[in-house]
Every structure is written in C-alpha cells, then in structure tokens.
Design an enzyme around this catalytic site. Sequence first.
Site, PDB file in Angstrom:
ATOM      1  CD1 TRP A   1      -1.367   2.489   1.476  1.00  0.00           C
ATOM      2  CD2 TRP A   1      -3.194   1.191   1.487  1.00  0.00           C
ATOM      3  NE1 TRP A   1      -2.460   3.314   1.606  1.00  0.00           N
ATOM      4  CE2 TRP A   1      -3.592   2.541   1.623  1.00  0.00           C
ATOM      5  CE3 TRP A   1      -4.172   0.201   1.478  1.00  0.00           C
ATOM      6  CZ2 TRP A   1      -4.921   2.916   1.753  1.00  0.00           C
ATOM      7  CZ3 TRP A   1      -5.499   0.582   1.607  1.00  0.00           C
ATOM      8  CH2 TRP A   1      -5.871   1.922   1.745  1.00  0.00           C
TER       9      TRP A   1
ATOM     10  CE1 TYR B   1       4.004   3.240   2.042  1.00  0.00           C
ATOM     11  CE2 TYR B   1       5.598   4.897   2.703  1.00  0.00           C
ATOM     12  CZ  TYR B   1       5.255   3.808   1.930  1.00  0.00           C
ATOM     13  OH  TYR B   1       6.182   3.292   1.047  1.00  0.00           O
TER      14      TYR B   1
END
Length: 257
Positions: A50, A110
């Site tokens: 991702w 992230y």
Amino acid sequence: MLVTGAGGQLGHALAEVFPEADARTRDELDVTRPLDVEPPPDVVLHAAAWTDVDGAEADPEGAAAVNVAGTRNVVGLGAPVLYFSSDYVFDGSKGEPYLESDVPMPVSVYGRTKLDGEREVESGWIVRSSWLFGATGHNFVRTMLRLGAERDEVAVVDDQRGSPTFVGHLAVAAKDVLELAFGTYHVAADGDCTWAEFAEAIFEEAGLRCGVRRITTAELGRPAPRPACSVLRSELPQTPRLPHWREGLRACLDRLS
Ligand SMILES: NC(=O)c1ccc[n+]([C@@H]2O[C@H](COP(=O)([O-])OP(=O)(O)OC[C@H]3O[C@@H](n4cnc5c(N)ncnc54)[C@H](OP(=O)(O)O)[C@@H]3O)[C@@H](O)[C@H]2O)c1
C-alpha cells in the site's frame, strides 16, 4: 524467484532485471489472501505494498492489511524475503542522512506500517529506499512531465529533502543485495534535493519551459505528515551504491522517449 507487486513501478523494473522470475501483479497474487504458490519460491522480491501515503491516514487498517499482514503472508511462504522499505520509517528531524543504525520513528500511518512490515521479515533483507520513480506507474516525474506540458508554472514543496531513486537502478542493485548477509541496507540514489529542485531538474532535462513556485509543506496541506529530511545513506561498505539521482532522471526520460 517470486516477485510480488509486479504491476507497480518497482515490480515492473524487477521483472525486467530478473526475467526468469515468476512476477505476479496484484490480480495474480493478492498478498492479503492466503498464499499458495506453486512451485514454492526459493526467494521472494516483495515489492507489493500500500503506497498511498495520504490514503493510509484515512484507512490505517487497509494499509496494515497489505504492508504488515500481507508481508506476514509472504514470509509464510517459507523462502527468504527481500522486503522493500521506505525512508518514511524516519521522522526526518536528524538534519543529516539516515544510516542503518539510526532508530526509526515514523510520523505517518504509511511509515508505521512499513516499519511493522520490516519486523515481519525473519530471514531476509530489508532494503530501504526513497522517492521512487520510473517510466511506468504513478510517480512525481510522470506527474511533472504532464503538468509541465500543460502549465506555465507549478507550485512544488521546497522544504522536504530526499534522494529521488530510479527504480531501474534499484532493481539492478537488488541483485547485489541478494549476495549479502541478511540484514537492513539503505539503497538510494546518490545526492539529494527538494521536490522543487527535482521538478526544476525534470523540466530542464525534458526541455519544458515551466516555472517552479516554491511552497511549504504546510501550504500544500496534505493529510499525512512527511519527514523534512529523509536522505538515506549506508554505513556498510558492502551495500551497493546507486548513481546520482540526476543520472536516474536521465535514464528514466530516455525510457519514456
Ligand atoms: N514510491 C516510493 O516513493 C517509495 C519509496 C520508498 C520505498 N517504497 C517501497 O517500494 C516498494 C514498491 O513501491 P512502488 O513505488 O513500486 O509502488 P507502486 O507503484 O504503488 O506498486 C505497488 C504495487 O503493489 C500492488 N499491491 C497493492 N496491494 C496489493 C496486494 N494486496 N497484493 C498484491 N499487490 C498489491 C499495487 O497494485 P495496485 O496498483 O493494483 O494497487 C502496485 O502494483 C513498496 O514496498 C514501497 O513501500 C516506495
């Protein structure tokens, strides 16, 4: 050899450098599902991730499902894993390049999921790189080429510093990493710049007459915090060294033309 995330910009470059590899796109191998790969791989180049840094702030579970649980699934295949990690595992406050011995301190969802993903890799290599770009996929170079052809001026952040790394150079270096002992290695382009400086170089090299208006991260107002200076350097003599980012930029533009 298995390559995950072969539809992405790095996965694409890995599939070119390792033509013998079983390179699978997300459609062909979703790492969040139970994995059954035949024949079982001897080594995995794990480029699936991702990578939507801002989107991860809104969906931390989704990002973790790919970057952490997905990596756990890949490790579960039983082969050594080369896991590609990120400069965003650091907070950017050091003010000089980050070395392998520096303690990671991510500031974004992230970055945290990439660090947690690193911790899933028991037997393998962690390769941290930064600001990836290539001739395919979504990246800063392709965006600037598009905007530079449409506009007279673009506003670009000038208070984040990093080392823009051409995926073709990183994929070649992965070959050398596979010869090294398991461990963590910082593999990014030589030299560093801000996004604004990078944009100016892109326009210059591509012959585009577009100006760059320098703005701050705060002015841009993106959801995810980003490190102010996430330049990576290696303190380990055996780590492969990459060409300067400008050389990577020229190689990428050659591919695009
Ligand atoms: N981009 C950067 O600046 C940067 C910097 C440092 C490190 N890295 C790391 O380098 C690696 C490669 O990044 P990249 O720039 O090549 O990213 P990318 O172009 O976004 O490629 C990632 C690929 O992973 C795929 N993917 C997403 N979820 C998946 C899933 N559940 N199962 C299988 N595949 C899945 C994506 O498919 P879809 O497109 O279909 O979602 C995409 O093809 C990543 O580990 C990234 O964290 C990137």
